[in-house]
Scaffold this motif. Sequence first.
Motif, PDB file in Angstrom:
ATOM      1  N   HIS A 196      -7.022 -39.764  25.447  1.00 46.59           N
ATOM      2  CA  HIS A 196      -7.728 -38.675  26.142  1.00 46.59           C
ATOM      3  C   HIS A 196      -9.197 -38.614  25.682  1.00 46.59           C
ATOM      4  N   PRO A 197     -10.043 -37.953  26.488  1.00 49.16           N
ATOM      5  CA  PRO A 197     -11.491 -37.969  26.212  1.00 49.16           C
ATOM      6  C   PRO A 197     -11.859 -37.453  24.819  1.00 49.16           C
TER       7      PRO A 197
ATOM      8  N   ASP B 250     -11.612 -32.962  29.012  1.00 52.17           N
ATOM      9  CA  ASP B 250     -10.912 -33.730  30.034  1.00 52.17           C
ATOM     10  C   ASP B 250     -11.436 -33.355  31.426  1.00 52.17           C
ATOM     11  N   ASP B 251     -11.542 -32.049  31.671  1.00 51.11           N
ATOM     12  CA  ASP B 251     -12.069 -31.587  32.963  1.00 51.11           C
ATOM     13  C   ASP B 251     -13.481 -32.090  33.197  1.00 51.11           C
ATOM     14  N   GLY B 254     -13.248 -36.543  31.755  1.00 51.74           N
ATOM     15  CA  GLY B 254     -12.130 -37.459  31.900  1.00 51.74           C
ATOM     16  C   GLY B 254     -12.408 -38.721  31.103  1.00 51.74           C
ATOM     17  N   ARG B 255     -11.945 -39.842  31.609  1.00 43.62           N
ATOM     18  CA  ARG B 255     -12.246 -41.133  30.977  1.00 43.62           C
ATOM     19  C   ARG B 255     -13.269 -41.911  31.824  1.00 43.62           C
ATOM     20  N   ARG B 256     -14.086 -41.161  32.562  1.00 45.76           N
ATOM     21  CA  ARG B 256     -15.056 -41.838  33.436  1.00 45.76           C
ATOM     22  C   ARG B 256     -16.003 -42.730  32.648  1.00 45.76           C
TER      23      ARG B 256
END
Lengths: 391, 391
Positions: A196-197, B250-251, B254-256
């Motif tokens: 997760h981030p 995360d919001d 994310g993993r962008r």
Amino acid sequence: MGTVETRYLDLPHPVRLDCGRELHPVRVAYETYGTLSPGRDNVILVCHALSGDAHAAGLAEAPPEAGTRDGFGAEERDGASGRGLGWWDGMIGPGKAFDTDRFFVVSTNLLGGCRGTTGPSSIDPATGRPYGADFPVITVADMVRTQRAFLDVLGIERLAAVAGGSLGGMQALEWAVLFPDQVDSIVVIASTHALHPQGVAWNAIARDSIMRDPAWQGGQYYGTGRAPDAGMGIGRMVGHITYLSAPALDDKFGRRLQFADDLRYTITEPEFEVENYLRHQADSFVRRFDANTYLYVSRALTYFDLARQHGGGSLARALEGVRARTLLIAFSSDWLYPPSASEEIERALRALGKPVEFNVIDAPYGHDCFLLEEARQTPVIRRFLAHGQAG
Amino acid sequence: MGTVETRYLDLPHPVRLDCGRELHPVRVAYETYGTLSPGRDNVILVCHALSGDAHAAGLAEAPPEAGTRDGFGAEERDGASGRGLGWWDGMIGPGKAFDTDRFFVVSTNLLGGCRGTTGPSSIDPATGRPYGADFPVITVADMVRTQRAFLDVLGIERLAAVAGGSLGGMQALEWAVLFPDQVDSIVVIASTHALHPQGVAWNAIARDSIMRDPAWQGGQYYGTGRAPDAGMGIGRMVGHITYLSAPALDDKFGRRLQFADDLRYTITEPEFEVENYLRHQADSFVRRFDANTYLYVSRALTYFDLARQHGGGSLARALEGVRARTLLIAFSSDWLYPPSASEEIERALRALGKPVEFNVIDAPYGHDCFLLEEARQTPVIRRFLAHGQAG
């Protein structure tokens, strides 16, 4: 397991990497426990996490091959595995979770490592100097392909299981996706299909801490008499706190002061026990670990993302080809690799009709549980592996 | 609030510190909003957190007095408070939570600060050079005594309220304990009576990161053209992640990846958006903040422990003398200053028969909520303060 020795094997062919480069030569450090069956069908590959090595079980006979870093050698052995015992000694051995009376357990130091397998501290044949930051950027899939090539040399085609915690669990998942016909089962502990981030952020901080240390010298610190110990120490402290739960830290240290109830009014010295503990952890880690390996392995574990790599963004599609039975174990207090990530894998596999079992163990120590909660993992893993043999 | 100006006041007497030393001279940077009533009974003191300053509301008229650090001056103003607006501008003003139509709001830069109040970057009269690490180690109580001395000069004896979030909330609590007869109420937001060990650990890591930076130079980096920006940047990154919740990260990110779905296979460059964001946060922070102030204020907030300081280990005993009404606000997703800590304060006060109100606001942004969730704090605070005026 008694005394074991780390051995070394040079791969006959270059390893082709995700980044497009090829690596050659590649040496793999490994240990084995138990006996290979005549049918070669009882092999379990165990995969280590960020700071581990091939010495998973038993008592180390000798220090691993010294790296090229100044003074990086024998005396660190103890630090690596606690008084010479392998990092998963409680899990590997006769009657243990990975039962060496039945299985032949193989453990390798991962690609990019600093404990005998080729990594950034190894000599680059093109220059005659250690690779440093010229080492190619590697992925978990690259680690797995290296293990595959290594097992080829040993004449082992199929694996009864691939098992690991944390980054080790990522390798197990990658095995099941890359080589679906060669893996009977995977044991994925305290792991995830994609960090997760917040975990990505912790890793970035640790890496930046190393690279901002002037002693890093762009990665070419080998032989200079200086290494980015200060920066890697900070990175390790960050890691350490993320491996533990807040309540575990509270239980272990509370707000106890180093000197009873007397503040010493100091900025530079540790004042709380937890501060002293962190410094000690950092100091002992930098004596046994190579900073560039930390950078490369940390980068690989943040890259790992089954959905992106294999499913065009869909975890379900990434897992479509999996044929291994899957055992997932997570720990209730693990906030770095939370149970929710394992649950996502479970849901995806179940929706695909794949055999999967998911256990959340209620335990307070955070991510470190995968190294600590041996007694409670053992029956779950033994039952899972026994079922595979029966069927 | 329109345009406001930070002013400066030199205390007439030395400040006596918990460590046993005395500090003199002491200058205090401050701002005020609203109008002091003829009875001088409408004063609210707002206290800032680790990286804040006196500029709590309105638009800054001019940069604060430049520190002695090279290049530390005007251009950082914006970074401090976002386009020149005070750090709690959404909370202070006509009709806002701290309503300047009724209250005279006072905000000071805390002792040890780097935005106009005396701190480690100030000139040590004994040497004619900045104090650096010779600045005395300070406590939250020292900050509060400095505020008390400052208000004495302004002729303000009683406070209708002391309010703050995080370290600011600690100051409010300390006010209620140290000066029970001079505080009508306290508003303690996202704070605690004693930081938990994990929070102590994060702070220790951030401080070590600064002190391990060779540019720190034992604290005497002023005028050398070098400052421990690399180390403080790491510390700020750690802080930043602890101020946010994992779901909020995360919001937000994310993993962008930075570059669509293409990995660039780089160790040194940010690859994920969250990595880029962290570096940006670090870079902008080091341009506006003094590393030694970070060290001293971080140390003070880890020392803060009402039970140890005032209760011989008992929180109840520490709070026995409190006469202020207490409003506690916590945020559900705040894991650095979790609601449980406020609940402990509530329980202790209630058991002592003291008037206390506790609100947990369900919000996703972690500790940063105290700066972000203005709309939901406002009615709670207005009601609490109105009740005080009625009664």
